[in-house]
Design a protein around this motif. Structure first.
Motif, PDB file in Angstrom:
ATOM      1  N   PRO A   9       8.091  28.784   2.115  1.00  0.00           N
ATOM      2  CA  PRO A   9       9.479  28.447   2.078  1.00  0.00           C
ATOM      3  C   PRO A   9       9.798  27.670   0.770  1.00  0.00           C
ATOM      4  CG  PRO A   9       8.686  27.737   3.972  1.00  0.00           C
ATOM      5  CD  PRO A   9       7.407  28.168   3.269  1.00  0.00           C
ATOM      6  N   ASN A  10      10.967  28.171   0.018  1.00  0.00           N
ATOM      7  CA  ASN A  10      11.522  27.148  -1.077  1.00  0.00           C
ATOM      8  C   ASN A  10      10.741  27.777  -2.440  1.00  0.00           C
ATOM      9  OD1 ASN A  10      13.632  25.719  -1.516  1.00  0.00           O
ATOM     10  ND2 ASN A  10      13.000  24.102  -0.006  1.00  0.00           N
ATOM     11  N   SER A  11      10.094  28.836  -2.413  1.00  0.00           N
ATOM     12  CA  SER A  11       9.460  29.220  -3.861  1.00  0.00           C
ATOM     13  C   SER A  11      10.322  30.075  -4.761  1.00  0.00           C
ATOM     14  CB  SER A  11       8.073  29.953  -3.388  1.00  0.00           C
ATOM     15  OG  SER A  11       8.266  31.183  -2.923  1.00  0.00           O
ATOM     16  N   VAL A  25      22.479  37.344  -0.477  1.00  0.00           N
ATOM     17  CA  VAL A  25      21.484  36.589   0.338  1.00  0.00           C
ATOM     18  C   VAL A  25      21.826  35.040   0.113  1.00  0.00           C
ATOM     19  CG1 VAL A  25      19.563  38.090   0.579  1.00  0.00           C
ATOM     20  CG2 VAL A  25      19.865  36.548  -1.739  1.00  0.00           C
ATOM     21  N   LEU A  26      21.274  34.531   1.416  1.00  0.00           N
ATOM     22  CA  LEU A  26      21.388  32.720   1.090  1.00  0.00           C
ATOM     23  C   LEU A  26      20.386  32.193   0.450  1.00  0.00           C
ATOM     24  CD1 LEU A  26      22.867  30.206   2.373  1.00  0.00           C
ATOM     25  CD2 LEU A  26      21.411  30.598   4.339  1.00  0.00           C
ATOM     26  N   ILE A  27      20.854  31.590  -0.723  1.00  0.00           N
ATOM     27  CA  ILE A  27      19.748  30.993  -1.549  1.00  0.00           C
ATOM     28  C   ILE A  27      19.925  29.338  -1.133  1.00  0.00           C
ATOM     29  CG2 ILE A  27      18.859  30.226  -3.871  1.00  0.00           C
ATOM     30  CD1 ILE A  27      19.889  33.139  -4.637  1.00  0.00           C
ATOM     31  N   ALA A 223       4.783  34.068 -10.599  1.00  0.00           N
ATOM     32  CA  ALA A 223       4.727  32.509 -10.895  1.00  0.00           C
ATOM     33  C   ALA A 223       6.112  32.135 -11.328  1.00  0.00           C
ATOM     34  CB  ALA A 223       3.585  32.284 -11.687  1.00  0.00           C
ATOM     35  N   ASN A 224       6.817  31.539 -10.299  1.00  0.00           N
ATOM     36  CA  ASN A 224       8.083  31.314 -10.489  1.00  0.00           C
ATOM     37  C   ASN A 224       8.481  29.719 -10.803  1.00  0.00           C
ATOM     38  OD1 ASN A 224      10.933  32.128 -10.508  1.00  0.00           O
ATOM     39  ND2 ASN A 224      11.088  31.233  -8.386  1.00  0.00           N
ATOM     40  N   LYS A 225       9.750  29.562 -11.238  1.00  0.00           N
ATOM     41  CA  LYS A 225      10.259  28.135 -11.702  1.00  0.00           C
ATOM     42  C   LYS A 225       9.387  27.679 -12.888  1.00  0.00           C
ATOM     43  CE  LYS A 225      11.405  27.162  -7.011  1.00  0.00           C
ATOM     44  NZ  LYS A 225      11.476  26.083  -6.089  1.00  0.00           N
ATOM     45  N   VAL A 226       9.326  28.845 -13.923  1.00  0.00           N
ATOM     46  CA  VAL A 226       8.415  28.621 -15.132  1.00  0.00           C
ATOM     47  C   VAL A 226       9.292  27.390 -15.973  1.00  0.00           C
ATOM     48  CG1 VAL A 226       9.400  30.364 -16.492  1.00  0.00           C
ATOM     49  CG2 VAL A 226       7.152  29.356 -17.126  1.00  0.00           C
ATOM     50  N   ASP A 227      10.581  27.387 -15.343  1.00  0.00           N
ATOM     51  CA  ASP A 227      11.262  26.259 -16.346  1.00  0.00           C
ATOM     52  C   ASP A 227      11.135  24.867 -16.134  1.00  0.00           C
ATOM     53  OD1 ASP A 227      12.529  27.125 -13.863  1.00  0.00           O
ATOM     54  OD2 ASP A 227      14.101  25.797 -14.363  1.00  0.00           O
ATOM     55  N   ARG A 228      10.087  24.267 -15.001  1.00  0.00           N
ATOM     56  CA  ARG A 228      10.198  23.186 -14.546  1.00  0.00           C
ATOM     57  C   ARG A 228       9.006  22.456 -15.571  1.00  0.00           C
ATOM     58  NH1 ARG A 228      13.892  20.964 -13.230  1.00  0.00           N
ATOM     59  NH2 ARG A 228      12.739  19.118 -12.256  1.00  0.00           N
ATOM     60  N   PRO A 229       8.941  20.927 -15.383  1.00  0.00           N
ATOM     61  CA  PRO A 229       8.095  20.377 -16.434  1.00  0.00           C
ATOM     62  C   PRO A 229       6.548  20.635 -16.095  1.00  0.00           C
ATOM     63  CG  PRO A 229       9.723  18.772 -15.433  1.00  0.00           C
ATOM     64  CD  PRO A 229       9.773  20.039 -14.886  1.00  0.00           C
ATOM     65  N   PHE A 250      11.267  33.299 -13.952  1.00  0.00           N
ATOM     66  CA  PHE A 250      12.522  32.320 -14.192  1.00  0.00           C
ATOM     67  C   PHE A 250      13.496  33.113 -13.386  1.00  0.00           C
ATOM     68  CE2 PHE A 250      15.711  30.259 -16.841  1.00  0.00           C
ATOM     69  CZ  PHE A 250      16.027  29.205 -16.212  1.00  0.00           C
ATOM     70  N   ALA A 251      13.279  33.044 -12.090  1.00  0.00           N
ATOM     71  CA  ALA A 251      14.248  33.935 -11.182  1.00  0.00           C
ATOM     72  C   ALA A 251      15.705  33.348 -11.176  1.00  0.00           C
ATOM     73  CB  ALA A 251      13.731  33.821  -9.730  1.00  0.00           C
ATOM     74  N   GLU A 252      15.806  32.019 -11.429  1.00  0.00           N
ATOM     75  CA  GLU A 252      17.247  31.418 -11.343  1.00  0.00           C
ATOM     76  C   GLU A 252      17.811  31.696 -12.603  1.00  0.00           C
ATOM     77  OE1 GLU A 252      18.089  27.229  -9.396  1.00  0.00           O
ATOM     78  OE2 GLU A 252      17.629  27.178 -11.415  1.00  0.00           O
TER      79      GLU A 252
HETATM   80  N1  GDP Z   1      14.175  25.386 -11.520  1.00  0.00           N
HETATM   81  C1  GDP Z   1      14.078  26.557 -10.878  1.00  0.00           C
HETATM   82  N2  GDP Z   1      14.478  26.578  -9.263  1.00  0.00           N
HETATM   83  C2  GDP Z   1      14.412  27.908  -8.994  1.00  0.00           C
HETATM   84  C3  GDP Z   1      14.264  29.200  -9.392  1.00  0.00           C
HETATM   85  N3  GDP Z   1      14.286  29.949  -8.466  1.00  0.00           N
HETATM   86  C4  GDP Z   1      14.619  29.512  -7.452  1.00  0.00           C
HETATM   87  N4  GDP Z   1      14.997  28.056  -7.672  1.00  0.00           N
HETATM   88  C5  GDP Z   1      15.472  27.212  -6.605  1.00  0.00           C
HETATM   89  O1  GDP Z   1      14.601  27.163  -5.281  1.00  0.00           O
HETATM   90  C6  GDP Z   1      15.351  26.633  -4.044  1.00  0.00           C
HETATM   91  C7  GDP Z   1      14.869  27.748  -3.202  1.00  0.00           C
HETATM   92  O2  GDP Z   1      15.365  29.117  -3.514  1.00  0.00           O
HETATM   93  P1  GDP Z   1      15.236  30.319  -2.370  1.00  0.00           P
HETATM   94  O3  GDP Z   1      15.287  31.553  -3.238  1.00  0.00           O
HETATM   95  O4  GDP Z   1      16.226  29.934  -1.518  1.00  0.00           O
HETATM   96  O5  GDP Z   1      13.864  30.051  -1.653  1.00  0.00           O
HETATM   97  P2  GDP Z   1      13.028  30.878  -0.449  1.00  0.00           P
HETATM   98  O6  GDP Z   1      13.037  29.737   0.544  1.00  0.00           O
HETATM   99  O7  GDP Z   1      11.586  31.171  -1.184  1.00  0.00           O
HETATM  100  O8  GDP Z   1      13.896  31.983  -0.312  1.00  0.00           O
HETATM  101  C8  GDP Z   1      16.796  26.824  -4.568  1.00  0.00           C
HETATM  102  O9  GDP Z   1      17.116  25.563  -4.673  1.00  0.00           O
HETATM  103  C9  GDP Z   1      16.604  27.793  -5.864  1.00  0.00           C
HETATM  104  O10 GDP Z   1      17.891  27.402  -6.579  1.00  0.00           O
HETATM  105  C10 GDP Z   1      13.694  28.969 -10.809  1.00  0.00           C
HETATM  106  O11 GDP Z   1      13.303  29.974 -11.479  1.00  0.00           O
HETATM  107  N5  GDP Z   1      13.636  27.938 -11.317  1.00  0.00           N
END
Ligand code: GDP
Ligand code: MG
Length: 392
Positions: A9-11, A25-27, A223-229, A250-252
């Motif tokens: 969850p939350n990836s 979809v719900l994010i 490998a997601n969230k590559v933007d984080r520290p 970088f899905a976001e």
């Molecule tokens: N920093 C960052 N946050 C992200 C990224 N992709 C998703 N998130 C955040 O991660 C959280 C969980 O996202 P969600 O897509 O609902 O995750 P799921 O539970 O795996 O479906 C949300 O707050 C998103 O905005 C990303 O590429 N970078």
């Protein structure tokens, strides 16, 4: 063909899914925001064949942009997997069933280290490799569970009746896209003998389940969230310790770009490292997009399109093939309206049958529209081919 997104969850699975499909979809940053599986069309990106002839294609499905053709395939977003899912924990078994029909998985791993294995925020750096192992484990246990359910009876009957092991296993896994050939090749690779399955030890059964899972649900890592520290360090370590194909994402950012493109603010072609500003951006929008661009520059794009293309074309080996008439246009004047994804090893005859049974039955020869050369029914399709099928 169906590709499933997996991950804890939350990836960022739903964000990846929405960015890839633009479906609603719900994010949310709480675990299990997604409960039911969502299916929608995502796209692989290939050169538009029409461009080679100075034209632009008119896709019936998918779209064309800046000389690139986007060909649809089905993508599935499911609820997050947690440890113990194979025993019913989290949303458990029911949703593992959702995964059965997938041909491959895109495993969305959170590089940030800011969330634990259940998707809850933490102050420690949670190493994403642990998530990777946890998910692998749960998938293995899922396969093992199916095998073990009837293993004793099953393996004894097989020996007594001298039945075909590969066939019997394929039946047991019906619905999971396991073929007899898959089972045979797993036996060969693992050195196990199907004829003596009744005498296999616990470890042999486990080894077999894992090998079968790897063969029938191949996986690529987004490998997601590559933007984080912490992401860079975590990514380097992941690449060292695992031999999966790993693509940093970088899905976001991809989602922000797609949204801005949809609203006419920018022109963005998925897979490019950049965009063009078209509309009037507010200061806030401009700043947000600048931030996305910074991450893209470091990562050479958002990585999302690369994951989709790699999953379909490399992991699964599918081939994008255009059916074409001699003049590229169909009876309504549409240029190359179709493009189909064919499984690896497909021939010109398979393609003819894919178009229509009658075209398959009446097959005489195919003409490669790029070269004008005629090819026979056994011709092995090549990526991006355009073929005119001539029939009796
Ligand atoms: N920093 C960052 N946050 C992200 C990224 N992709 C998703 N998130 C955040 O991660 C959280 C969980 O996202 P969600 O897509 O609902 O995750 P799921 O539970 O795996 O479906 C949300 O707050 C998103 O905005 C990303 O590429 N970078
Ligand atoms: Mg979700």
């Amino acid at each position: 063909m169906l590709i499933g997104l997996v991950g804890r969850p939350n990836s960022g699975k739903s964000t990846f899914f929405k960015a890839a499909t633009m479906a609603d979809v719900l994010i949310a940053n709480y675990p299990f925001a997604t409960i039911k599986a969502n299916h929608a069309m995502a796209y692989v990106r290939i050169k538009d064949l029409a461009a080679e002839f100075g034209k632009v294609s008119n896709p019936r499905e998918g779209y064309v942009k800046s000389g690139w053709r986007f060909v649809p395939f089905e993508l599935m977003d499911v609820a997050g997997l947690v440890e113990g899912a194979s025993e019913g924990k989290g949303l458990g078994n029911e949703f593992l069933n959702d995964l059965s029909g997938a041909d491959a998985f895109i495993h969305v791993v959170d590089l940030s280290g800011e969330f634990d294995s259940e998707g809850k925020q933490t102050s420690e750096n949670c190493y994403p490799g642990d998530d990777l192992e946890m998910i692998e484990n749960e998938l293995d246990k899922w396969y093992l569970g199916i095998l073990k359910k009837t293993w004793d009876k099953f393996s004894r009957t097989l020996e007594v009746q001298k039945k075909n092991f590969a066939q019997a296993v394929a039946v047991q896994f019906s619905g999971l896209k396991v073929s007899e050939d898959d089972v045979k090749s797993v036996l060969l690779k693992s050195g196990l003998n199907g004829e003596t399955a009744g005498k296999w030890g616990e470890d042999d059964v486990k080894k077999f389940a894992t090998a079968l899972r790897k063969m029938t649900k191949p996986m690529i890592i987004a490998a997601n969230k590559v933007d984080r520290p912490n992401s860079k360090d975590n990514l380097a370590r992941l690449k060292k310790e695992f031999d999966y194909p790993i693509i940093s994402c970088f899905a976001e950012g991809e989602l922000a770009l797609k949204e801005a493109d949809k609203h006419g603010l920018i022109d963005y072609v998925s897979g490019e490292n950049g965009y063009e500003v078209k509309g009037k951006l507010s200061g806030e929008q401009s700043k947000a997009l600048d931030n996305v661009k910074k991450v893209m520059d470091e990562n050479n794009g958002t990585g999302i399109q690369e994951v989709l293309n790699k999953a379909v074309f490399e992991l699964l080996g599918y081939l994008a093939i255009y059916p074409a008439g001699a003049k590229l246009v169909d009876s309504k004047g549409n240029v190359l309206p179709d493009c189909f994804l064919m499984p690896p090893g497909s021939t010109a005859l398979d393609f003819a049958y894919r178009l229509h049974t009658d075209i398959g039955k009446g097959f005489v020869k195919a003409v490669d529209i790029k070269t004008g050369r005629a090819v026979g029914k056994d011709y092995k399709l090549k990526q991006g081919d355009g073929l005119e099928i001539l029939t009796r």
